[in-house]
Design a protein around this motif. Structure first.
Motif, PDB file in Angstrom:
ATOM      1  N   TRP A 198     -15.109 -56.812  10.211  1.00 51.58           N
ATOM      2  CA  TRP A 198     -13.980 -56.356   9.145  1.00 51.58           C
ATOM      3  C   TRP A 198     -12.576 -57.157   8.368  1.00 51.58           C
ATOM      4  O   TRP A 198     -12.893 -57.734   7.712  1.00 51.58           O
ATOM      5  CB  TRP A 198     -13.437 -55.025   9.284  1.00 51.58           C
ATOM      6  CG  TRP A 198     -12.640 -54.512   8.796  1.00 51.58           C
ATOM      7  CD1 TRP A 198     -12.038 -54.098   7.268  1.00 51.58           C
ATOM      8  CD2 TRP A 198     -11.064 -55.150   8.567  1.00 51.58           C
ATOM      9  NE1 TRP A 198     -11.578 -53.739   6.704  1.00 51.58           N
ATOM     10  CE2 TRP A 198     -10.599 -54.394   7.418  1.00 51.58           C
ATOM     11  CE3 TRP A 198     -10.010 -55.868   9.510  1.00 51.58           C
ATOM     12  CZ2 TRP A 198      -8.693 -54.377   6.802  1.00 51.58           C
ATOM     13  CZ3 TRP A 198      -9.067 -55.912   9.124  1.00 51.58           C
ATOM     14  CH2 TRP A 198      -8.535 -55.211   7.621  1.00 51.58           C
ATOM     15  N   LEU A 199     -12.502 -58.410   9.124  1.00 48.15           N
ATOM     16  CA  LEU A 199     -11.875 -59.274   9.119  1.00 48.15           C
ATOM     17  C   LEU A 199     -12.157 -60.527   8.856  1.00 48.15           C
ATOM     18  O   LEU A 199     -11.405 -60.980   7.773  1.00 48.15           O
ATOM     19  CB  LEU A 199     -11.583 -59.720  10.866  1.00 48.15           C
ATOM     20  CG  LEU A 199      -9.739 -60.444  10.668  1.00 48.15           C
ATOM     21  CD1 LEU A 199      -8.734 -59.939  10.155  1.00 48.15           C
ATOM     22  CD2 LEU A 199      -9.245 -60.508  12.132  1.00 48.15           C
ATOM     23  N   LYS A 212     -16.822 -55.099  15.825  1.00 44.20           N
ATOM     24  CA  LYS A 212     -17.075 -54.373  14.444  1.00 44.20           C
ATOM     25  C   LYS A 212     -15.552 -54.582  13.214  1.00 44.20           C
ATOM     26  O   LYS A 212     -15.433 -54.868  12.455  1.00 44.20           O
ATOM     27  CB  LYS A 212     -16.671 -53.009  14.074  1.00 44.20           C
ATOM     28  CG  LYS A 212     -18.767 -52.398  14.875  1.00 44.20           C
ATOM     29  CD  LYS A 212     -18.340 -50.847  14.639  1.00 44.20           C
ATOM     30  CE  LYS A 212     -19.421 -49.827  15.731  1.00 44.20           C
ATOM     31  NZ  LYS A 212     -19.642 -48.705  15.307  1.00 44.20           N
ATOM     32  N   TYR A 213     -14.604 -54.580  14.242  1.00 44.78           N
ATOM     33  CA  TYR A 213     -13.175 -55.037  13.492  1.00 44.78           C
ATOM     34  C   TYR A 213     -13.534 -56.400  13.672  1.00 44.78           C
ATOM     35  O   TYR A 213     -12.882 -56.734  12.071  1.00 44.78           O
ATOM     36  CB  TYR A 213     -12.250 -54.558  14.648  1.00 44.78           C
ATOM     37  CG  TYR A 213     -10.893 -55.512  14.723  1.00 44.78           C
ATOM     38  CD1 TYR A 213      -9.792 -54.501  13.325  1.00 44.78           C
ATOM     39  CD2 TYR A 213     -10.451 -56.733  15.201  1.00 44.78           C
ATOM     40  CE1 TYR A 213      -8.881 -55.985  13.029  1.00 44.78           C
ATOM     41  CE2 TYR A 213      -8.914 -57.610  14.349  1.00 44.78           C
ATOM     42  CZ  TYR A 213      -8.351 -56.859  13.598  1.00 44.78           C
ATOM     43  OH  TYR A 213      -7.468 -57.588  13.191  1.00 44.78           O
ATOM     44  N   TYR A 214     -13.407 -57.381  14.034  1.00 50.51           N
ATOM     45  CA  TYR A 214     -13.827 -58.815  14.013  1.00 50.51           C
ATOM     46  C   TYR A 214     -14.833 -58.688  12.536  1.00 50.51           C
ATOM     47  O   TYR A 214     -14.241 -60.148  11.672  1.00 50.51           O
ATOM     48  CB  TYR A 214     -14.439 -59.488  14.616  1.00 50.51           C
ATOM     49  CG  TYR A 214     -12.864 -59.813  15.947  1.00 50.51           C
ATOM     50  CD1 TYR A 214     -11.829 -60.739  15.494  1.00 50.51           C
ATOM     51  CD2 TYR A 214     -12.789 -59.109  17.272  1.00 50.51           C
ATOM     52  CE1 TYR A 214     -10.589 -59.963  16.149  1.00 50.51           C
ATOM     53  CE2 TYR A 214     -11.461 -59.663  18.202  1.00 50.51           C
ATOM     54  CZ  TYR A 214     -10.870 -59.711  17.650  1.00 50.51           C
ATOM     55  OH  TYR A 214      -9.103 -60.135  18.362  1.00 50.51           O
ATOM     56  N   GLU A 263     -17.277 -51.787  19.278  1.00 48.34           N
ATOM     57  CA  GLU A 263     -15.738 -51.532  18.701  1.00 48.34           C
ATOM     58  C   GLU A 263     -15.190 -52.585  17.912  1.00 48.34           C
ATOM     59  O   GLU A 263     -14.418 -53.141  16.958  1.00 48.34           O
ATOM     60  CB  GLU A 263     -14.949 -50.193  19.009  1.00 48.34           C
ATOM     61  CG  GLU A 263     -15.790 -48.519  18.769  1.00 48.34           C
ATOM     62  CD  GLU A 263     -16.089 -48.585  17.188  1.00 48.34           C
ATOM     63  OE1 GLU A 263     -15.383 -48.437  16.489  1.00 48.34           O
ATOM     64  OE2 GLU A 263     -17.598 -48.183  17.298  1.00 48.34           O
ATOM     65  N   ALA A 264     -14.647 -53.706  18.618  1.00 53.26           N
ATOM     66  CA  ALA A 264     -13.894 -54.829  18.604  1.00 53.26           C
ATOM     67  C   ALA A 264     -14.729 -55.380  17.232  1.00 53.26           C
ATOM     68  O   ALA A 264     -14.399 -56.747  16.685  1.00 53.26           O
ATOM     69  CB  ALA A 264     -12.897 -55.595  20.136  1.00 53.26           C
TER      70      ALA A 264
END
Length: 185
Positions: free
Chosen positions: A164-165, A160-162, A157-158
């Motif tokens: 996106w970032l 995926k966030y990065y 999940e982390a």
């Protein structure tokens, strides 16, 4: 600031006071982004200057040492907020502000965020590989499979966030962000 020459003293005072207020707000704003107040003030002084300036001129105007000015200028150059320019008849380095605040914001955050994201992604990838290795090593131990699977999901999940970032950073770098959130004209 040479553009005030020839004005009456009360005009100079009023204009200077208005500029100082803006320069202070620029410094405070940049301080929020992790840039020192003095470097923010340096940018503000350069913003109101009518053309390129040398380190000596900045040092005199701001009452700071040439070494401090050099450090501040180097920081602003690294952040792409000012440019080093050529000046006819001078052998000293000249610097001027990049007056596009939208681009300054985009450059600043893409530089800072990309560096942080790359470091964080490397750490997450390393940990994810270790978790997967431990899952196979401890497959027979009760409770380890569930514990490691939970950690694996959290790390994914982390990641995926990065990712996106990174897309946000790319939108800042390419200017696509302004298609989504247009600049005011």
């Amino acid at each position: 600031m040479n553009d005030l020459e020839g004005l009456a003293p009360e005009q100079v005072e009023r204009i200077s006071k208005a500029r100082e207020r803006v320069i202070d707000s620029i410094g405070k704003n940049m301080d929020l982004y992790g840039i020192t107040l003095s470097i923010g003030h340096l940018y503000g002084y350069m913003y109101f200057n009518q053309g390129p300036v040398t380190l000596d001129e900045l040092s005199r105007t701001m009452g700071m040492s040439k070494t401090s000015m050099s450090t501040g200028v180097r920081t602003l150059l690294d952040l792409k907020m000012i440019d080093k320019v050529w000046g006819k008849g001078t052998r000293k380095d000249l610097f001027e502000v990049v007056p596009d605040w939208h681009q300054n914001f985009s450059d600043y955050f893409s530089i800072k965020w990309r560096k942080a994201v790359e470091g964080n992604m490397a750490a997450l990838s390393k940990s994810l590989n270790e978790i997967k290795q431990m899952k196979s090593e401890y497959a027979d131990e009760p409770g380890m499979e569930q514990l490691l699977s939970t950690d694996e999901v959290k790390i994914e999940e982390a990641i995926k966030y990065y990712r996106w970032l990174l897309k946000l950073i790319e939108a800042l770098e390419t200017g696509k962000i302004f298609e989504l959130i247009p600049k005011e004209s």
